[in-house]
Design a protein around this motif. Structure first.
Motif, PDB file in Angstrom:
ATOM      1  N   ALA A  10      12.501 -35.547  35.602  1.00  0.00           N
ATOM      2  CA  ALA A  10      11.460 -34.586  35.255  1.00  0.00           C
ATOM      3  C   ALA A  10      10.797 -34.021  36.504  1.00  0.00           C
ATOM      4  N   GLY A  11      10.627 -32.706  36.519  1.00  0.00           N
ATOM      5  CA  GLY A  11       9.915 -32.050  37.597  1.00  0.00           C
ATOM      6  C   GLY A  11      10.679 -31.948  38.896  1.00  0.00           C
ATOM      7  N   ASN A  15      17.243 -31.970  42.312  1.00  0.00           N
ATOM      8  CA  ASN A  15      17.790 -33.310  42.465  1.00  0.00           C
ATOM      9  C   ASN A  15      18.505 -33.767  41.200  1.00  0.00           C
ATOM     10  N   ALA A  16      17.948 -33.391  40.047  1.00  0.00           N
ATOM     11  CA  ALA A  16      18.605 -33.730  38.795  1.00  0.00           C
ATOM     12  C   ALA A  16      19.958 -33.036  38.698  1.00  0.00           C
ATOM     13  N   ILE A  52      13.761 -22.060  36.288  1.00  0.00           N
ATOM     14  CA  ILE A  52      15.180 -21.770  36.495  1.00  0.00           C
ATOM     15  C   ILE A  52      15.490 -21.453  37.957  1.00  0.00           C
ATOM     16  N   ILE A  53      14.583 -20.772  38.631  1.00  0.00           N
ATOM     17  CA  ILE A  53      14.850 -20.328  40.003  1.00  0.00           C
ATOM     18  C   ILE A  53      15.173 -21.485  40.955  1.00  0.00           C
ATOM     19  N   PHE A 226      16.908 -30.067  33.475  1.00  0.00           N
ATOM     20  CA  PHE A 226      15.574 -29.484  33.424  1.00  0.00           C
ATOM     21  C   PHE A 226      14.495 -30.444  32.946  1.00  0.00           C
ATOM     22  N   GLY A 227      14.893 -31.603  32.405  1.00  0.00           N
ATOM     23  CA  GLY A 227      13.936 -32.500  31.803  1.00  0.00           C
ATOM     24  C   GLY A 227      13.751 -32.196  30.334  1.00  0.00           C
ATOM     25  N   GLN A 228      12.965 -32.987  29.662  1.00  0.00           N
ATOM     26  CA  GLN A 228      12.755 -32.822  28.231  1.00  0.00           C
ATOM     27  C   GLN A 228      11.931 -31.564  27.939  1.00  0.00           C
ATOM     28  N   ARG A 229      12.302 -30.886  26.848  1.00  0.00           N
ATOM     29  CA  ARG A 229      11.574 -29.682  26.466  1.00  0.00           C
ATOM     30  C   ARG A 229      10.255 -30.035  25.786  1.00  0.00           C
TER      31      ARG A 229
END
Length: 229
Positions: A10-11, A15-16, A52-53, A226-229
């Motif tokens: 997350a955030g 790296n993810a 996204i960027i 992107f992590g959890q929505r």
């Protein structure tokens, strides 16, 4: 790393993304496949441009969206700034959105009924633009889910080609959430093989390694990037 270890960071999307890339490379090695044979689609639905960027900045160039209207609102400015982006529609398509979909997307993963075929054929000819097309297979035959039943897939693919003049690139599936995905991936691959299709859009954040083992050429990964929505 096993499938269960694939988790969102997350955030810290760049790296993810690197972690997902490493897992895809590992899965390809385990399957004795070339890493270049698998396209990672970063699923950016519900995320704004500022999320996204950084992922674009980390090198990702293929993105997936579920809704035509959402993509239309945020992607033209991004693709203008980053012209090498490829945009895939991975959610359901309504025939009245076919014109916008053909104009905006480089690939459409949800071809699943005659009305869509007819609308796409009209717009492909009118716009002289040829997005990559995937037929969606409802492998679990779930009534609430879009897609062609496996038993009807061969006839539908033939109709796409012969009746509507569409070039079908491959198949897409979304297995039932409460069943192991491997059998659904294997069934999709079997249908593709007997219809001469080489592309398989299957596998998401929790199961893309299994999908790659069973032949996926496109994996659709959102939360693990992107992590959890």
């Amino acid at each position: 790393m096993t499938e269960a270890n694939v988790a969102p960071v997350a955030g810290d999307s760049p790296n993810a993304l690197a972690g997902v890339e490493a897992e895809i490379a590992r899965a390809c090695k385990d399957a004795q496949r070339d890493r270049a044979s698998v396209t990672l689609i970063a699923v950016s639905k519900t995320f704004a441009a500022d999320a996204i960027i950084p992922v674009i900045g980390a090198g990702q160039r293929v993105f997936g969206e579920n809704r035509v209207q959402e993509a239309k609102a945020k992607w033209p400015a991004l693709t203008s700034a980053y012209p090498d982006i490829a945009l895939h529609l991975i959610g359901p398509l309504q025939s009245n959105k076919a014109k916008e979909a053909v104009a905006l997307f480089d690939a459409i993963h949800s071809v699943d009924r005659p009305s869509i075929c007819q609308a796409l054929a009209k717009e492909i000819e009118s716009q002289n633009k040829h997005p990559q097309l995937f037929v969606q297979i409802n492998t679990g035959e779930e009534p609430q889910k879009a897609g062609v039943a496996p038993g009807e897939a061969d006839a539908f693919i033939a109709s796409c080609r012969d009746t509507y003049g569409l070039t079908i690139s491959g198949l897409m599936c979304i297995p039932p959430v409460d069943e192991p995905p491997a059998a659904h991936f294997a069934l999709t691959a079997k249908i593709a093989a007997r219809n001469g299709l080489t592309n398989l859009s299957m596998g998401m954040s929790a199961d893309f390694a299994t999908a790659i083992m069973l032949g996926a050429t496109h994996v659709r990964v959102g939360s693990a990037i992107f992590g959890q929505r």
